[in-house]
Every structure is written in structure tokens, then in C-alpha cells.
Design an enzyme around this catalytic site. Structure first.
Site, PDB file in Angstrom:
ATOM      1  N   GLU A  34      -1.321  -2.842 -61.326  1.00  0.00           N
ATOM      2  CA  GLU A  34      -0.368  -3.279 -60.297  1.00  0.00           C
ATOM      3  C   GLU A  34       1.050  -2.813 -60.633  1.00  0.00           C
ATOM      4  O   GLU A  34       2.000  -3.589 -60.639  1.00  0.00           O
ATOM      5  CB  GLU A  34      -0.413  -4.797 -60.108  1.00  0.00           C
ATOM      6  CG  GLU A  34      -1.733  -5.253 -59.509  1.00  0.00           C
ATOM      7  CD  GLU A  34      -1.716  -6.701 -59.009  1.00  0.00           C
ATOM      8  OE1 GLU A  34      -0.698  -7.406 -59.200  1.00  0.00           O
ATOM      9  OE2 GLU A  34      -2.718  -7.117 -58.411  1.00  0.00           O
TER      10      GLU A  34
ATOM     11  N   GLU B 269      -9.889  -6.001 -58.438  1.00  0.00           N
ATOM     12  CA  GLU B 269      -9.499  -7.397 -58.192  1.00  0.00           C
ATOM     13  C   GLU B 269      -9.811  -7.719 -56.741  1.00  0.00           C
ATOM     14  O   GLU B 269      -9.270  -7.086 -55.830  1.00  0.00           O
ATOM     15  CB  GLU B 269      -8.016  -7.633 -58.489  1.00  0.00           C
ATOM     16  CG  GLU B 269      -7.665  -7.578 -59.970  1.00  0.00           C
ATOM     17  CD  GLU B 269      -6.237  -8.035 -60.271  1.00  0.00           C
ATOM     18  OE1 GLU B 269      -5.716  -8.896 -59.526  1.00  0.00           O
ATOM     19  OE2 GLU B 269      -5.647  -7.533 -61.248  1.00  0.00           O
TER      20      GLU B 269
END
Length: 495
Positions: free
Chosen positions: A174, A296
Site C-alpha cells: 500500500e 487483501e
């Protein structure tokens, strides 16, 4: 009305990668500590510090790959703090998740030993946000080099003579957000630099994964594929199913029909996301060499009342089971591009497989879905066409009522997973099985359902939602007919 589907049992569309059924364990809340690791001196029965009950449960679902140490935690994790004698390991503040002190008792040796005990592939996420190229290079050397070097010698000093096999390595996480708030152009350059030093030592071959987009950020995928595709084996994608808004996501257990519907509608968005990101990837990688890694995904609700909000502990209901079922069907059906997925997270965090409380453990409805769907791992996706679909309508919005995927294993057995999304109506389904070598087949079934949408397992009542035999399916020649109860996940096996 009925749903009519044609399944060509003699036409396959690729292998359903077993890693689609992967998991994720971050240093977050009670996932690692208390959930997986209790230490050798714990009164909780354990093997080398790992909870026996959790190990046994995860082995049951054939967990193929486990991602660690994060998540956001990965880009503030410095691996050298987590090796050597535990009593001398450097303590750190887990700034992302509750500001607690992390004692680093669970580090590289412990994680890789866990993967050995589970017989699963390790997927390690390296630190780009606050780390260095040298730090990442030395971690790879420490884990995988069999010769004489400072890192390999240190590994031996710390008790591990032979190197580990490490298949998957993520270069950052991320990095558009908690991993550094970077622009895609900047991260693409950093990725190219860092991955250069993620080297293959000996026979160990690393599958390098670049940090990809969050949900609808198609520009990130475009830039990463344009600038760095030839340096990667996989590109990640993150998407969470949130029924409310980010600041008020909604309760995991206290919800009504419209929230059930909204949650499933948002879960189905995964199909559109995978399709659109895959289209961009196809532009730069028409041979589909680079895998989409959805590392995720899952539901994200408000934390349970009375728990630490930084621990992201939430209950898990029949609604979560349906989200898991439809999402795994989507991944199966996109197995030409989706090579791995990792539900968030394994124990006590977000859409967990397992919840623990002291020495007690319960399996969630989501766990039972993974147990049902494990038969798809490594099987061949069957060609399928939905010619007629019933719909699930609420307040003027419409969803398909039935989600499914079908595969054929190396044993020749056909397995079909179906979800009836409707909260109170059966789904009549007719499956036309074309191309079967023999009509002398029999069908059996397993089902997950309950009497209400909020049904969930508790420590007092751990079997409110469980798997049971399903007998409402009939096979005559090549026509399979069934009636799926409301809010159900079903596995049909034809052999």
C-alpha cells in the site's frame, strides 16, 4: 423462475491456482499474539509456541500460502529486530495498530517455522516505506543463501543451518497510502530499484510481487504495468467490502436485510474490479505472465463494542460466509489472471477464519466456506454459461440471485459451488452438464446456512453455523436440478 446454467464438462478454462485460497496474518491486534503464537511456556497446548488448536484447524482447510508481516505493519517492520534470542530482541511501537509495544518475539524464524508446520508457502512483504535496499537484500540473503556470508552465518548462529525456501516476496505494501503516500510514478521507480536486489540464491526462485492498487485506482495499475511489468511476477490489488462508509462501517452482527443486501452488492463489485484491472494488465501483458494478487480482501465492519478499536476484532456471521463464497467464485472464474488471494485476516482480525478467547477457539462461518471450497484448489476451471438467471431485488436494486463456479479435479470429480444470495427465497437451479464421459454418475452435497442472516458462532454456542449434508439435488442423465435454501452456500460433487 429458475436459474439455468450450461457447464461444458469437457472444456476447461485454466487451472484454479491453489494460492487463490491464501491467508494473511499481520502483527495487528490478537492475530499473531494470542491467536497463533502463545509461546512455549503457555498453559495453552502448543507446538514450539504455536497453538495446537489453531494449527489443526488451519491444516484442515489446506491453507496454501500465508502472507506476513503486513499490511501497514510491513513498511515499519525491520526484520533484524525479530531474530536472535527473544529476550534481547528490540521492542518497537506498532504505530498503525493501537500504539502498543511489539516485543518482536514472533519474527522470521517463527513465521517460517509456522509455514513448515502448516505445509504452506510463505509470502513475505518487505519494507519499502521506511526500509532500505540493503535491509531488504540482506533479509533475502539471511533466509535463502546456503553459502558463507555475514547474513547466512548469522542465521546459523541463530539456530537455522539450512536456508528456507521462500517463494513469494512483496516489495512494499500500500505504498499509495500507509506505505509511504507515494505517487505511482515514484513507487514504480522504487520498485524497479528494490526488486533488483531481491535475488535468487541457489535453487530458491522468488516470485516478486509489486504493490498494486486500492480498489478503483486504475491509474496505479496503468503506471505500474507500463513502467515495471517486466520486473514483476505479480501485481497486488486490495479491496474491502464495507457496507457503510469508512468512518461508520456498520455492525458485524446487528444489521437488517437492507445491510445484508448492500454488503453482498459491494462484494460482487470484486468481479468488476478484477475485470477492469485485468484489462489494463492485458494491454501490457497479453500473455498473462503477471499474476493479479488480491492479497487483501474481505469484510470490514466496526470493531466489536468493548474491544480495542485498533485491534479490528469483529464477529463473523452467515453474511460473511456469503461474501466469502461469492468472492471465491469470482476468483475461480478469473483464474487466468488471478494467481493468488489472501483474505484478511487469519485469526481474530477482520473476516477471520478463527476466533480465540484465552484457551478457547471457534471456527467462523467463513472458515466453513474455505473448508467447503478447498476442493477447487489446483483443479481445472470448467467452461460455463448462465443462460437464465433469477434476480434478487430489494428497494429497486437488483442482484443476480445465484453465484457459482465449477471445476474438475485431477481425480475426474466435478465440483460446483453455489451461493443463494436471497435472504428469504429459495433458488431453483438447473445445471446442464454437457460432455460428460458417462451418465452413470451420482451427486452428493454439503451446505452452510442458518435460520437468520445474523447467525454466528460464539464461545457458548460454537456450532450455530456449520456444514451439513445437502440432499436436495437430483441428477438424471446430464441434467442436475437443485433447490438452494435462502442465504446458503452449497458444494455439489459429481462422481
Amino acid at each position: 423462475m429458475k436459474t439455468h446454467i450450461v457447464i461444458n464438462t469437457d472444456i476447461t478454462r485454466g487451472t484454479i491456482h491453489k494460492s487463490i485460497y491464501g491467508h494473511f496474518a499481520e502483527h495487528l491486534g490478537r492475530c499473531i499474539y494470542e491467536g497463533i503464537w502463545v509461546g512455549e511456556d503457555s498453559p495453552i497446548p502448543n507446538t514450539e509456541g504455536f497453538r495446537n488448536d489453531v494449527l489443526d484447524a488451519l491444516k484442515q482447510i489446506n491453507i496454501p500460502v500465508l502472507r506476513w508481516p503486513g499490511g501497514c505493519f510491513a513498511d515499519e517492520y525491520h526484520w533484524k529486530d525479530g531474530v536472535g534470542p527473544r529476550e534481547t530482541r528490540k521492542r518497537m511501537v506498532n504505530t498503525h495498530w493501537g500504539g502498543l509495544v511489539e516485543n518482536n518475539h514472533f519474527g522470521t524464524h517463527e513465521f517460517l517455522r509456522l509455514c513448515e508446520l502448516l505445509d504452506c508457502e510463505p509470502y513475505i512483504c518487505g519494507n519499502v516505506g521506511s526500509g532500505t535496499v540493503q535491509e531488504m537484500q540482506e533479509w533475502i540473503e539471511y533466509m535463502t543463501f546456503d553459502g558463507e556470508s555475514p547474513m547466512a552465518d548469522w542465521r546459523r548462529k541463530n539456530g537455522r543451518d539450512k536456508p528456507w525456501k521462500v517463494k513469494y516476496f512483496g516489495v512494499g505494501n500500500e505504498n499509495w497510502g500507509c506505505g509511504g503516500n507515494m505517487r505511482p510514478e515514484y513507487y514504480a521507480d522504487l520498485y524497479r530499484q528494490f526488486q533488483t536486489y531481491v535475488r535468487n540464491f541457489g535453487e530458491n526462485k522468488i516470485y516478486k510481487i509489486a504493490g498494486g492498487a486500492n480498489d478503483f485506482n486504475y491509474n496505479w495499475t496503468e503506471i505500474l504495468m507500463r513502467e515495471a511489468a517486466k520486473y514483476m511476477h505479480g501485481l497486488s490489488l486490495h479491496y474491502y467490502t464495507v457496507p457503510g462508509v469508512w468512518k461508520q462501517k456498520g455492525s458485524a452482527t446487528d444489521f437488517e436485510v437492507h445491510e445484508w443486501f448492500t454488503t453482498l452488492r459491494k462484494a460482487l463489485v470484486m468481479d468488476d474490479l478484477v475485470t477492469k484491472h485485468a484489462t489494463i494488465m492485458d494491454k501490457y501483458d497479453p500473455e498473462k505472465r503477471v499474476g493479479m494478487i488480491v492479497d487483501e480482501w474481505g469484510t470490514w465492519f466496526d470493531p466489536e463494542p468493548g474491544t480495542n478499536p485498533g485491534f479490528l476484532y469483529q464477529q463473523n456471521t452467515l453474511r460473511d460466509a456469503l461474501v466469502a463464497g461469492v468472492t471465491l467464485n469470482i476468483f475461480n472464474n478469473h483464474c487466468d489472471r488471478v494467481h493468488m488471494a489472501n483474505i484478511a485476516q487469519t485469526v481474530n482480525v477482520l473476516q477471520a477464519m478463527i476466533l480465540t478467547e484465552g484457551g478457547s477457539m471457534i471456527k467462523t462461518p467463513t472458515y466453513h466456506v474455505f473448508d467447503l471450497y478447498k476442493e477447487h484448489q489446483g483443479a481445472e476451471l470448467l467452461d460455463m454459461h448462465v443462460s437464465e438467471q433469477t434476480h434478487y431485488e430489494l428497494d429497486g436494486e437488483v442482484l443476480p440471485q445465484v453465484s457459482l463456479s465449477a471445476s474438475k479435479g485431477t481425480d475426474g470429480i466435478i465440483r460446483i459451488t453455489l451461493c443463494n444470495l436471497h435472504h428469504d427465497q429459495q433458488a431453483k437451479v438447473q445445471l446442464e452438464l454437457r460432455g460428460m464421459a458417462s451418465t452413470d454418475k451420482r451427486v452428493s452435497g454439503r451446505i452452510i446456512t442458518a435460520d437468520r442472516i445474523q447467525a454466528h458462532n460464539t464461545f457458548a454456542h460454537p456450532n450455530n453455523v456449520h456444514t451439513a449434508e445437502f440432499i436436495h439435488a437430483a441428477l438424471k442423465n446430464s441434467l442436475l436440478s437443485t433447490e438452494l435454501p435462502p442465504m446458503s452456500v452449497v458444494l455439489l460433487t459429481i462422481e
